[in-house]
Scaffold this motif. Structure first.
Motif, PDB file in Angstrom:
ATOM      1  N   CYS A   1       0.842  -1.207   0.000  1.00  0.00           N
ATOM      2  CA  CYS A   1       0.000   0.000   0.000  1.00  0.00           C
ATOM      3  C   CYS A   1       0.869   1.246   0.000  1.00  0.00           C
ATOM      4  N   GLU A   2       1.918   1.215   0.810  1.00  0.00           N
ATOM      5  CA  GLU A   2       2.828   2.352   0.908  1.00  0.00           C
ATOM      6  C   GLU A   2       3.478   2.643  -0.443  1.00  0.00           C
ATOM      7  N   ARG A   3       3.943   1.591  -1.121  1.00  0.00           N
ATOM      8  CA  ARG A   3       4.573   1.736  -2.432  1.00  0.00           C
ATOM      9  C   ARG A   3       3.583   2.269  -3.463  1.00  0.00           C
ATOM     10  N   LYS A   4       2.351   1.754  -3.414  1.00  0.00           N
ATOM     11  CA  LYS A   4       1.311   2.172  -4.365  1.00  0.00           C
ATOM     12  C   LYS A   4       0.972   3.652  -4.192  1.00  0.00           C
ATOM     13  N   VAL A   5       0.852   4.095  -2.947  1.00  0.00           N
ATOM     14  CA  VAL A   5       0.528   5.503  -2.664  1.00  0.00           C
ATOM     15  C   VAL A   5       1.677   6.398  -3.107  1.00  0.00           C
ATOM     16  N   LYS A   6       2.903   5.977  -2.820  1.00  0.00           N
ATOM     17  CA  LYS A   6       4.078   6.791  -3.182  1.00  0.00           C
ATOM     18  C   LYS A   6       4.211   6.918  -4.696  1.00  0.00           C
ATOM     19  N   LYS A   7       4.023   5.816  -5.408  1.00  0.00           N
ATOM     20  CA  LYS A   7       4.149   5.837  -6.868  1.00  0.00           C
ATOM     21  C   LYS A   7       3.026   6.628  -7.541  1.00  0.00           C
ATOM     22  N   SER A   8       1.888   6.766  -6.857  1.00  0.00           N
ATOM     23  CA  SER A   8       0.764   7.483  -7.466  1.00  0.00           C
ATOM     24  C   SER A   8       1.060   8.965  -7.662  1.00  0.00           C
ATOM     25  N   VAL A   9       1.953   9.532  -6.847  1.00  0.00           N
ATOM     26  CA  VAL A   9       2.254  10.963  -6.979  1.00  0.00           C
ATOM     27  C   VAL A   9       3.666  11.258  -7.439  1.00  0.00           C
ATOM     28  N   GLU A  10       4.543  10.251  -7.474  1.00  0.00           N
ATOM     29  CA  GLU A  10       5.930  10.505  -7.848  1.00  0.00           C
ATOM     30  C   GLU A  10       6.070  11.045  -9.267  1.00  0.00           C
ATOM     31  N   GLY A  11       5.276  10.589 -10.189  1.00  0.00           N
ATOM     32  CA  GLY A  11       5.395  11.031 -11.570  1.00  0.00           C
ATOM     33  C   GLY A  11       4.623  12.294 -11.883  1.00  0.00           C
ATOM     34  N   MET A  12       3.969  12.866 -10.909  1.00  0.00           N
ATOM     35  CA  MET A  12       3.143  14.049 -11.118  1.00  0.00           C
ATOM     36  C   MET A  12       4.008  15.276 -11.410  1.00  0.00           C
TER      37      MET A  12
END
Length: 153
Positions: free
Chosen positions: A39-50
């Motif tokens: 979950c932590e990885r999924k949340v982090k990756k959701s905004v990293e490319g923004m």
């Protein structure tokens, strides 16, 4: 704005008549429930490319995502909610020391991380006032901790 800038704007051939405002660097704190490393990885990756994001921090125990960059908070919340499918909201807590009445109804939250309470500007809580300096002086004058304070006896 200088004279040259003004003259340049008058004879500008481009179609954009207004200058695009730059977004300011800001920190967006978001509450997202995270149970595991996935979950932590999924949340982090959701905004990293923004676009505009410069730094991303995740605190799994506190269920907190911190995004630093030239971003709009509403867009960050919407993106995390869309990409992860989780319930997302802006960080609703403030440090315990900041609130005048941390145990008032509507402010105290059992689910808040340690040292935090819910940030609530509630009119029902505002009527709870702190003791004035005179009240404090009278209550400390008859305190058991200060036996020399009472001059009546």
């Amino acid at each position: 704005m200088g004279v040259l800038d003004h003259v340049s704007d008058l004879f500008d051939c481009s179609h954009s008549s207004k200058h695009k405002k730059r977004k300011q660097l800001q920190t967006v704190e978001i509450k997202v429930k995270m149970d595991c490393e996935g979950c932590e990885r999924k949340v982090k990756k959701s905004v990293e490319g923004m676009k505009g994001v410069t730094q991303v921090g995740v605190e799994r125990k506190a269920s907190k995502l911190t995004v630093v960059g030239y971003v709009d908070p509403k867009k960050v919340v919407a993106r995390v909610a869309h990409r992860t499918g989780k319930k997302v909201e802006l960080w609703p807590y403030v440090p315990y020391d900041v609130v005048a009445h941390p145990y008032a109804p509507g402010v105290y939250d059992k689910k808040a991380p340690a040292g935090y309470v819910r940030n609530a500007e509630d009119p029902q809580v505002s009527h709870l006032a702190r003791a004035s300096s005179t009240e404090v002086r009278y209550t400390t004058a008859f305190s058991d901790e200060n036996p020399a304070a009472c001059s009546v006896m």
